[in-house]
Design an enzyme around this catalytic site. Sequence first.
Site, PDB file in Angstrom:
ATOM      1  N   GLU A  36       0.832  -1.204   0.000  1.00 53.24           N
ATOM      2  CA  GLU A  36       0.000   0.000   0.000  1.00 53.24           C
ATOM      3  C   GLU A  36       0.874   1.265   0.000  1.00 53.24           C
ATOM      4  O   GLU A  36       0.584   2.231  -0.701  1.00 53.24           O
ATOM      5  CB  GLU A  36      -0.913  -0.028   1.232  1.00 53.24           C
ATOM      6  CG  GLU A  36      -1.941   1.053   1.215  1.00 53.24           C
ATOM      7  CD  GLU A  36      -3.365   0.541   1.440  1.00 53.24           C
ATOM      8  OE1 GLU A  36      -3.590  -0.691   1.427  1.00 53.24           O
ATOM      9  OE2 GLU A  36      -4.237   1.383   1.615  1.00 53.24           O
TER      10      GLU A  36
ATOM     11  N   ASP B 142      -5.552  -1.874   9.535  1.00 49.52           N
ATOM     12  CA  ASP B 142      -6.466  -2.568   8.623  1.00 49.52           C
ATOM     13  C   ASP B 142      -5.960  -3.970   8.289  1.00 49.52           C
ATOM     14  O   ASP B 142      -6.715  -4.942   8.323  1.00 49.52           O
ATOM     15  CB  ASP B 142      -6.621  -1.770   7.326  1.00 49.52           C
ATOM     16  CG  ASP B 142      -7.082  -0.345   7.572  1.00 49.52           C
ATOM     17  OD1 ASP B 142      -7.459  -0.036   8.725  1.00 49.52           O
ATOM     18  OD2 ASP B 142      -7.064   0.452   6.615  1.00 49.52           O
TER      19      ASP B 142
END
Length: 382
Positions: free
Chosen positions: A161, A173
Site C-alpha cells: 500500500e 487494517d
Amino acid sequence: MSELLIKDVEKTFVETFQTEPLLIFSPGRINIIGEHTDYNDGFVFPAAVDKGIAAAIQKSDTGKSTAIALDLDSTIEFELDKLKPSKEGSWENYVFGVVAEIQNRNIVVGDFNIMFKGNIPGGAGMSSSAALENSVVYGLNELFDLGLSKHDMILISQKAEHNYVGVKCGIMDQYASMFGIENNALHLDCRSVESKPYEINFKDHQLMLINTNVKHSLSDSAYNDRRSACESISELLGVKALRDATEADLETIMNEVTPSNYQKALYVIQENERTLKAAKAIEDGDLQKLGKLIYQSHAGLSDQYKVSCEELDFLVTQAKKNKHVLGARMMGGGFGGCTINLIANTEAESFAETASKAYKQKFDKECSVYFIQLSDGTHVVK
Ligand code: GLA
C-alpha cells in the site's frame, strides 16, 4: 452471504481456467475507536467483519500471470519479473504491490492466476484494500509454501500500500483483516503489533454502520499529509511517535507549530487516551461511557483532525438526536465512508429508517445501512 460470494468466484474460476482453485476469504474491518492513532504507534480497537473479498488462486503454466476482478469486469495479464506500479488508482496495484514486496524479501513466487469478488463497497472505510492485499499474500503463501508468518504477511500488505498504492497507511487494517476473531474486537497496540481480544457482546445494544456512499477526492493525499504533520511534531518533541507525548509535552512547543497542527497532534494524544478508556469501559460493561467516548472521537476527527465531511457530520448529528444511540462517529480514514453507531437493538431498524430518510432529503442521495457480524480473519476456505 459470503458463502455465495465464494461459490461464485470458484465457479467462474473453474470455467475460466479449467482447474480447481485454492479459495481464500479475507474480511474487511470495523473500528470501534482509535482513529488515525495507528501510524502514531498508538492503540486501535478494530474487528474483522463478515464482509470481505473472496479470492480463487492457482498456479499458472502459461509463463504469464493473470488477475481478474469480477466486480469490475477487469482482467490484467502480467509478468512477474517486470512488475511496476500501474497508474494511480488502478486496482491491480494491490496485487502487483504484494508480489513485489514478497520479491523484495528475496522470495521467489511462480506464475499464478487469481480471481476476486467482494462485498465491501469501495470507499466505505471498511478496508477493502487491506482485505484484497491480505487475500493475495495469503493465497501466494499457501500456494507456493513461502513460509511467511501472519505478521510477515501484514507487513507485506502494508508495504504494498505504501509503495504501489501510495498511501502511507498504518497497520490497523491489515492486522484486523488477518487476525480477526469471531465475536471479538482486537485492542491492538500498534507499536508492539500485539493485541488483546475483547469478546463483544453488548446484549441489548449493537454496532451498526451507515455508509454515506460518498468518498471525497484527495483523501489519499490528505491522509499522507496528516501522517507527516504528526511525524514532524514528534520530531520537534524529541519522541519516537505521538504515542509517547502527553498534552503537557505538546504545550511546551505550542508556539513552534501552527494552530492547526497543534490541534491535530492534540487530537491524536486524546484519541489514544480514549481508546484505552474504551477498553476499560467494555471491560466494565459501561456502554454509556463507551458511547460518550465514541461521540468525542467524532468531534475530534471533525473539529481537530479535520478528516470528516458534511455527510458524516450529518449522520452523527442525526444519531445525537436519538437517545437510543449511545455513540456514533465516522470510521476509517475519513472524507466519506461509514459512521459506526452504538445503538439499542430494539431501535436499530427505526433509527436506520429515520436517518436514511433525513439523509435522502438533505443530500438527495441514498445512504446504506449494514448490520455486521464480527468474524475470523483471512483464511483458506477450501
Ligand atoms: C485508514 C488506514 C489505517 C488507519 C485509518 C485511520 O484506514 O489504512 O491505517 O490509519 O485510516 O484510523
